[in-house]
Design an enzyme around this catalytic site. Structure first.
Site, mmCIF file in Angstrom:
data_model
loop_
_atom_site.group_PDB
_atom_site.id
_atom_site.type_symbol
_atom_site.label_atom_id
_atom_site.label_comp_id
_atom_site.label_asym_id
_atom_site.label_seq_id
_atom_site.Cartn_x
_atom_site.Cartn_y
_atom_site.Cartn_z
ATOM 1 N N ASP A 67 20.487 98.570 153.133
ATOM 2 C CA ASP A 67 19.878 97.229 153.113
ATOM 3 C C ASP A 67 18.402 97.386 152.749
ATOM 4 O O ASP A 67 17.834 98.477 152.871
ATOM 5 C CB ASP A 67 20.012 96.525 154.475
ATOM 6 N N SER A 68 17.800 96.270 152.344
ATOM 7 C CA SER A 68 16.361 96.289 152.067
ATOM 8 C C SER A 68 15.567 96.606 153.335
ATOM 9 O O SER A 68 14.416 97.027 153.238
ATOM 10 C CB SER A 68 15.928 94.920 151.537
ATOM 11 N N CYS A 112 23.521 94.142 151.881
ATOM 12 C CA CYS A 112 22.400 93.292 151.488
ATOM 13 C C CYS A 112 22.930 92.326 150.442
ATOM 14 O O CYS A 112 23.392 92.749 149.374
ATOM 15 C CB CYS A 112 21.291 94.162 150.894
ATOM 16 N N GLU A 172 11.261 91.275 159.747
ATOM 17 C CA GLU A 172 10.749 92.630 159.495
ATOM 18 C C GLU A 172 9.429 92.859 160.249
ATOM 19 O O GLU A 172 9.129 93.969 160.662
ATOM 20 C CB GLU A 172 10.537 92.857 157.989
ATOM 21 N N CYS A 223 22.790 86.286 154.281
ATOM 22 C CA CYS A 223 21.776 87.346 154.294
ATOM 23 C C CYS A 223 22.034 88.125 155.565
ATOM 24 O O CYS A 223 22.206 87.520 156.643
ATOM 25 C CB CYS A 223 20.373 86.748 154.315
HETATM 26 N N1 DGL Z 1 19.384 91.576 154.285
HETATM 27 C C1 DGL Z 1 19.050 91.208 152.945
HETATM 28 C C2 DGL Z 1 20.132 90.278 152.381
HETATM 29 O O1 DGL Z 1 21.248 90.268 152.889
HETATM 30 C C3 DGL Z 1 17.655 90.675 152.918
HETATM 31 C C4 DGL Z 1 17.058 90.636 151.578
HETATM 32 C C5 DGL Z 1 15.560 90.672 151.562
HETATM 33 O O2 DGL Z 1 15.018 91.760 151.765
HETATM 34 O O3 DGL Z 1 14.949 89.622 151.299
HETATM 35 O O4 DGL Z 1 19.923 89.562 151.426
#
Ligand code: DGL
Length: 270
Positions: A7-8, A70, A162, A194
């Site tokens: 994930d990001s 993600c 975050e 998300c």
């Molecule tokens: N958890 C990521 C998703 O499902 C977040 C994306 C982001 O970093 O904006 O889209």
């Protein structure tokens, strides 16, 4: 045998928790690209480059199968990766399809023509990049007809999570739900599109009301991964080690992860 989960940032931990519970013998390697989060405000090229770099890091850690936990990466990069980047002996799966199959009452991999389904009005909450990609509507149109989707780009929510600022994140969720309800007053279902958002699932549910069914991905992805590995056990990969990797500050990311998941999680630098 190890499976990668990417994930990001911290959101994919909601998916990791569910897959690790469903498949307790599989070692998972988690990679959060916290140094570059949020992805949701980046353009598709940027998301593609960051996602391929992170996926390669997980291949290098002995994972032959990587889950993009993600939606932004799944929406903006996965199709291009599948067309031209993923090596023949590796697999990369996204988190969209299991969710849409559940919403459209389908078994995994049922590719029959689109048909009418019970749910007619769906509220989609996702990052600006995911909403812009229209990937959700595209996948839905392959499977269902007559479903009205109203999408709300939830700017700021991932950043607040975050940063560990839950008060701001909750206020933003309430205002995004209000904005959605002005456009679609009576959704039957809501999609948390998300993987960060399940950390605030209660806030979404309270703002939407008890009559709205909230779909989130973690358990759906876990079931579909178990099914996939049952059919493709060779994709378990060579790695043996469980690990939490981050491109960000390992101490800070460990603190946030521990705060959100209510158990000690220790990240190391990727
Ligand atoms: N958890 C990521 C998703 O499902 C977040 C994306 C982001 O970093 O904006 O889209």
């Amino acid at each position: 045998m190890a499976v990668g989960v990417f994930d990001s940032g911290l959101g994919g931990l909601t998916v990791l928790d569910a897959v690790a519970r469903r498949l307790p013998d599989v070692p998972f390697v988690y990679l959060g690209d916290n140094a570059h989060a949020p992805y949701g405000v980046r353009d598709a090229q940027d998301v593609y480059e960051l996602t391929t770099a992170a996926t390669q890091r997980l291949f290098d850690a002995g994972c032959d199968l990587v889950i993009l936990a993600c939606n932004t990466a799944s929406a903006a990069a996965l199709r291009r990766m599948q067309e031209s980047w993923i090596p023949r002996d590796k697999r990369v799966l996204g988190v969209f399809v299991p969710l849409i199959e559940a919403l459209t009452e389908r078994q995994w991999g049922d590719n029959s023509p689109p048909r009418e389904v019970t749910i007619k009005n769906v509220a989609l909450f996702a990052t600006p990049a995911t909403v812009r990609s229209r990937a959700f509507q595209r996948e839905l149109a392959f499977r269902a007809i007559g479903v009205d989707v109203e999408a709300q780009a939830c700017g700021g929510v991932v950043d607040a999570i975050e940063e560990g600022d839950l008060i701001l994140a909750e206020a933003l969720v309430r205002s995004h739900v209000d904005a959605l309800l002005r456009k679609m007053p009576e959704p039957q279902a809501a999609i948390l599109g998300c993987t960060h958002y399940p950390l605030l699932q209660d806030v979404f549910q309270a703002a939407l009301g008890p009559q709205v069914t909230v779909f989130s991905q973690a358990d759906l992805v876990a079931e579909s991964l178990a099914d996939y590995l049952g059919r493709h056990p060779e994709m378990l990969g060579t790695g043996q080690e469980r690990a939490f990797l981050t491109t960000g500050d390992a101490r800070r990311v460990s603190d946030r992860a521990t705060q959100f998941l209510h158990r000690q999680i220790t990240f190391q630098s990727a």
